[in-house]
Motif scaffolding. Sequence first.
Motif, PDB file in Angstrom:
ATOM      1  N   PRO A 211       0.854  -1.181  -0.059  1.00 51.74           N
ATOM      2  CA  PRO A 211      -0.035   0.058  -0.016  1.00 51.74           C
ATOM      3  C   PRO A 211       0.640   1.162  -0.152  1.00 51.74           C
ATOM      4  CG  PRO A 211      -0.368  -1.113   2.074  1.00 51.74           C
ATOM      5  CD  PRO A 211       0.569  -2.007   1.127  1.00 51.74           C
ATOM      6  N   PHE A 212       2.017   1.192   0.520  1.00 47.08           N
ATOM      7  CA  PHE A 212       2.853   2.455   0.685  1.00 47.08           C
ATOM      8  C   PHE A 212       3.387   2.789  -0.491  1.00 47.08           C
ATOM      9  CE2 PHE A 212       2.613   0.995   5.003  1.00 47.08           C
ATOM     10  CZ  PHE A 212       2.224   1.902   5.632  1.00 47.08           C
ATOM     11  N   ILE A 213       3.987   1.811  -1.256  1.00 44.89           N
ATOM     12  CA  ILE A 213       4.559   1.923  -2.809  1.00 44.89           C
ATOM     13  C   ILE A 213       3.388   2.531  -3.456  1.00 44.89           C
ATOM     14  CG2 ILE A 213       5.672   0.868  -4.467  1.00 44.89           C
ATOM     15  CD1 ILE A 213       7.162  -0.999  -2.886  1.00 44.89           C
ATOM     16  N   LYS A 214       2.254   1.746  -3.407  1.00 44.40           N
ATOM     17  CA  LYS A 214       0.949   2.266  -4.056  1.00 44.40           C
ATOM     18  C   LYS A 214       0.824   3.802  -4.072  1.00 44.40           C
ATOM     19  CE  LYS A 214      -2.284  -1.338  -5.772  1.00 44.40           C
ATOM     20  NZ  LYS A 214      -3.218  -2.031  -5.511  1.00 44.40           N
ATOM     21  N   MET A 215       0.653   4.400  -2.798  1.00 43.91           N
ATOM     22  CA  MET A 215       0.218   5.690  -2.468  1.00 43.91           C
ATOM     23  C   MET A 215       1.319   6.465  -3.030  1.00 43.91           C
ATOM     24  SD  MET A 215      -0.912   4.991   1.455  1.00 43.91           S
ATOM     25  CE  MET A 215      -0.508   6.575   1.870  1.00 43.91           C
ATOM     26  N   ARG A 216       2.610   6.230  -3.004  1.00 43.03           N
ATOM     27  CA  ARG A 216       3.518   7.142  -3.669  1.00 43.03           C
ATOM     28  C   ARG A 216       3.560   7.121  -5.304  1.00 43.03           C
ATOM     29  NH1 ARG A 216       7.567   9.474  -0.896  1.00 43.03           N
ATOM     30  NH2 ARG A 216       7.951  10.628  -2.865  1.00 43.03           N
ATOM     31  N   SER A 217       3.164   5.984  -5.723  1.00 43.02           N
ATOM     32  CA  SER A 217       3.383   5.880  -7.143  1.00 43.02           C
ATOM     33  C   SER A 217       2.190   5.792  -8.115  1.00 43.02           C
ATOM     34  CB  SER A 217       4.017   4.396  -7.330  1.00 43.02           C
ATOM     35  OG  SER A 217       4.959   4.332  -6.436  1.00 43.02           O
ATOM     36  N   ARG A 218       1.185   5.339  -7.442  1.00 48.32           N
ATOM     37  CA  ARG A 218      -0.130   5.261  -8.496  1.00 48.32           C
ATOM     38  C   ARG A 218      -0.581   6.479  -8.599  1.00 48.32           C
ATOM     39  NH1 ARG A 218      -0.801   1.842 -12.000  1.00 48.32           N
ATOM     40  NH2 ARG A 218      -1.311  -0.191 -11.086  1.00 48.32           N
ATOM     41  N   GLY A 219      -0.741   6.838 -10.152  1.00 46.40           N
ATOM     42  CA  GLY A 219      -1.227   8.165 -10.561  1.00 46.40           C
ATOM     43  C   GLY A 219      -0.238   9.219 -10.197  1.00 46.40           C
ATOM     44  N   VAL A 220       0.989   9.163 -10.005  1.00 43.97           N
ATOM     45  CA  VAL A 220       2.021  10.308 -10.071  1.00 43.97           C
ATOM     46  C   VAL A 220       2.623  10.186 -11.442  1.00 43.97           C
ATOM     47  CG1 VAL A 220       3.851  11.124  -8.727  1.00 43.97           C
ATOM     48  CG2 VAL A 220       1.996   9.888  -7.538  1.00 43.97           C
ATOM     49  N   GLY A 221       3.181  11.328 -11.832  1.00 42.78           N
ATOM     50  CA  GLY A 221       3.892  11.312 -13.193  1.00 42.78           C
ATOM     51  C   GLY A 221       3.408  10.632 -14.287  1.00 42.78           C
ATOM     52  N   VAL A 222       2.039  11.084 -14.541  1.00 40.54           N
ATOM     53  CA  VAL A 222       1.365  10.312 -15.499  1.00 40.54           C
ATOM     54  C   VAL A 222       1.904  10.845 -17.027  1.00 40.54           C
ATOM     55  CG1 VAL A 222      -0.978   9.506 -16.738  1.00 40.54           C
ATOM     56  CG2 VAL A 222      -0.563   9.875 -14.373  1.00 40.54           C
ATOM     57  N   ILE A 223       2.443   9.928 -17.722  1.00 38.14           N
ATOM     58  CA  ILE A 223       2.607  10.386 -19.232  1.00 38.14           C
ATOM     59  C   ILE A 223       1.675  10.028 -20.159  1.00 38.14           C
ATOM     60  CG2 ILE A 223       4.351  10.105 -21.221  1.00 38.14           C
ATOM     61  CD1 ILE A 223       6.576   9.365 -19.119  1.00 38.14           C
ATOM     62  N   THR A 224       0.972  10.844 -20.706  1.00 44.94           N
ATOM     63  CA  THR A 224       0.043  10.409 -21.813  1.00 44.94           C
ATOM     64  C   THR A 224       0.509  10.247 -22.911  1.00 44.94           C
ATOM     65  OG1 THR A 224      -0.366  12.789 -22.359  1.00 44.94           O
ATOM     66  CG2 THR A 224      -1.740  12.007 -20.392  1.00 44.94           C
ATOM     67  N   GLU A 225      -0.498   9.698 -24.272  1.00 48.65           N
ATOM     68  CA  GLU A 225      -0.056   9.382 -25.415  1.00 48.65           C
ATOM     69  C   GLU A 225       0.363  10.647 -26.023  1.00 48.65           C
ATOM     70  OE1 GLU A 225      -2.711   5.512 -26.514  1.00 48.65           O
ATOM     71  OE2 GLU A 225      -1.478   6.503 -28.101  1.00 48.65           O
ATOM     72  N   ASP A 226      -0.149  11.568 -25.864  1.00 46.87           N
ATOM     73  CA  ASP A 226      -0.035  13.085 -26.494  1.00 46.87           C
ATOM     74  C   ASP A 226       1.381  13.354 -26.274  1.00 46.87           C
ATOM     75  OD1 ASP A 226      -0.731  15.198 -27.962  1.00 46.87           O
ATOM     76  OD2 ASP A 226      -1.123  16.280 -26.153  1.00 46.87           O
ATOM     77  N   MET A 227       1.961  13.243 -24.848  1.00 51.49           N
ATOM     78  CA  MET A 227       3.193  13.741 -24.313  1.00 51.49           C
ATOM     79  C   MET A 227       4.296  12.948 -25.305  1.00 51.49           C
ATOM     80  SD  MET A 227       2.858  14.371 -20.507  1.00 51.49           S
ATOM     81  CE  MET A 227       1.747  15.156 -19.567  1.00 51.49           C
ATOM     82  N   ILE A 228       3.728  11.524 -25.496  1.00 48.13           N
ATOM     83  CA  ILE A 228       4.815  10.737 -25.941  1.00 48.13           C
ATOM     84  C   ILE A 228       4.849  11.047 -27.272  1.00 48.13           C
ATOM     85  CG2 ILE A 228       5.073   8.318 -26.796  1.00 48.13           C
ATOM     86  CD1 ILE A 228       3.856   7.256 -24.337  1.00 48.13           C
ATOM     87  N   ARG A 229       4.033  11.568 -28.153  1.00 51.94           N
ATOM     88  CA  ARG A 229       3.945  12.084 -29.420  1.00 51.94           C
ATOM     89  C   ARG A 229       4.773  13.409 -29.397  1.00 51.94           C
ATOM     90  NH1 ARG A 229      -1.326  11.750 -30.775  1.00 51.94           N
ATOM     91  NH2 ARG A 229      -1.364   9.639 -30.075  1.00 51.94           N
ATOM     92  N   ARG A 230       4.578  14.385 -28.380  1.00 55.33           N
ATOM     93  CA  ARG A 230       5.200  15.571 -28.405  1.00 55.33           C
ATOM     94  C   ARG A 230       6.738  15.300 -28.108  1.00 55.33           C
ATOM     95  NH1 ARG A 230       3.144  19.859 -24.630  1.00 55.33           N
ATOM     96  NH2 ARG A 230       4.961  21.173 -24.822  1.00 55.33           N
ATOM     97  N   TYR A 231       7.115  14.559 -27.209  1.00 52.82           N
ATOM     98  CA  TYR A 231       8.638  14.590 -26.702  1.00 52.82           C
ATOM     99  C   TYR A 231       9.269  13.275 -27.217  1.00 52.82           C
ATOM    100  CZ  TYR A 231       7.564  18.226 -23.274  1.00 52.82           C
ATOM    101  OH  TYR A 231       7.260  19.509 -22.467  1.00 52.82           O
ATOM    102  N   ARG A 232       8.463  12.551 -28.070  1.00 53.09           N
ATOM    103  CA  ARG A 232       9.311  11.292 -28.644  1.00 53.09           C
ATOM    104  C   ARG A 232       9.887  10.462 -27.343  1.00 53.09           C
ATOM    105  NH1 ARG A 232       8.445  15.982 -31.396  1.00 53.09           N
ATOM    106  NH2 ARG A 232       8.919  15.852 -33.617  1.00 53.09           N
TER     107      ARG A 232
END
Lengths: 407, 158
Positions: A211-232
């Motif tokens: 649960p502690f790893i999940k709290m710190r990691s889930r939903g943090v720093g989400v890279i969307t597909e749009d960002m992948i296209r923009r930043y390669r």
Amino acid sequence: MADKAPRGVTVIDLDTGEEKPISHHVPVGPHHPILKEPLRIKLAIRGEEVVDCKVEMGYCHRGIEKIMEGMPWQKAAFLAERVCGICSHAHNMCFIGAVESVSEGEPARRGLFLRYIVQELDRIQSHLIANAAYFYSIEHETMFVWNMNTRERVLDCIEKITGNRILTGWNVVGGVRLDVDEDTLNEVIEVLEEKVVPDVETYRKIASNDPFIKMRSRGVGVITEDMIRRYRVVGPQARASGVAQDIRTIEPVYPEVGFRPITRDHGDNLDRILVRYDEVLQSVELIERMVEELPRGDHRVEMKVEGGHVVNRTEAPRGELVYDMEISRGGVVKKATIRTPSVPNIRVLEAIAPGAPSVADAVAAYASLDPCVACNERFIVIDRDKDEIVFSGKAREVLRACRSKTS
Amino acid sequence: MVCCLLKKLKGLIRSRSIHVSVVNTGGCNGCDIEILACFTYRYDLEQYGIYYHNNPRKTDVLIVTGPVTEQWKDKLPKLYDKVPEPKAVVAVGSCACSGGIFNQDGGRVGGGAAEFIPVDAEVPGCPPRPDEIVKAVVEVLPTFFRRWEFERGGGDGR
């Protein structure tokens, strides 16, 4: 009063009595406990919330491409290896592959298989150290030490095959440096199956359930597909967002052993960690299949370098690695341009860090991108008259300066 | 006599608790991950009383890896000044010793850390194995800190 207060910490101006949010700039680096390598991240924060992020590079520039000019491939291969110490084998392999593609004949089949076996071992140790660095950044020291301990076993395997732990100097034009007998390979597989696979499965279970790893990691720093296209964005960072791009699908040996890229959907910190664990387990399977299908014959053949212009691509542990080279007859490097996967992968931090609830989350997002600063530094701009640096590693500003001078 | 005993006691305590900070002045990461490996189960530098953190203001030993790149040429002496006395500097890897493979025509690196700050010990190798690093650190540093009060320390605020 409480619902009127703006978000974050506020301070009351004594002269006017106004309530103002505290805004602040936090520089992280170039020498900082969380960073293994020199890099400066400038965070603008409001209270605890990160509102803006700038990445400044240029602390690692050594001029490798310039030194490489006019070197025979036998020397330049060692230099290419030292672009980055963690994914050194990928650099060596990509360089040698580029020289081979402008040579007569084909490299030895057995040599190719041995090359890719070491490449997969290299990927395992690189992914494990990347995950260890992430757990260190969220202060989970137990997982850090466990990951590093498993990595030691993989390094033992690499040492058994090549003779060195890192910076192996394993590839030569036409194959690999040494032949490996069957007993060594069986020992390696035994270690991987009995020690590494159960460990990594445990870590994956802990990472996805704790649960502690999940709290710190889930939903943090989400890279969307749009960002992948923009930043390669490339590599496991892109595959964690559901983009199945992997250069291994078009590399020689992998289609024969049934390779398929692994993807996950969320694109947050946790998925990037889990994708790496998945790929470690996949790499073990690939190694087993390669050892089964290892052809007999020479491990190295003589190849004559014809020369020409070549672009070669390899899937390094961090993503797509490109060597764009001009090679003269006889194998002297005329010109080399290296594009490493960490360049776009670090740049995307400028998009995902703003909006992070705290500085610690921004730093964790940075560590989850598996940054390798040593790979990055490709250029500085020097004022010849004054002999001082004008720009270093700030691509956007250099581009702007060039445009302003030419338009 | 009392003074001598006090110095011995100080030296003994100093040699038993050494804080280490690693600074990468533009290397290829190879030496850094080998140093990181020293702090894991197998090599475990902490059993010798050596503790790793990256705050230069609290550290006793500065481990330098990598050739000194253009950007670090002014920053490395500044970082060195922040380390309180008594302090020692260990250069790990060929690059930190001499500039290594990058110190040739076309490269823009200095010739090793010793050109910019005083270096007390050097561990050559590209990269040196963790056991070599452990050996160098464990053999050199406790002796250095045990003798420091007698050799370089003393009354005049040094």
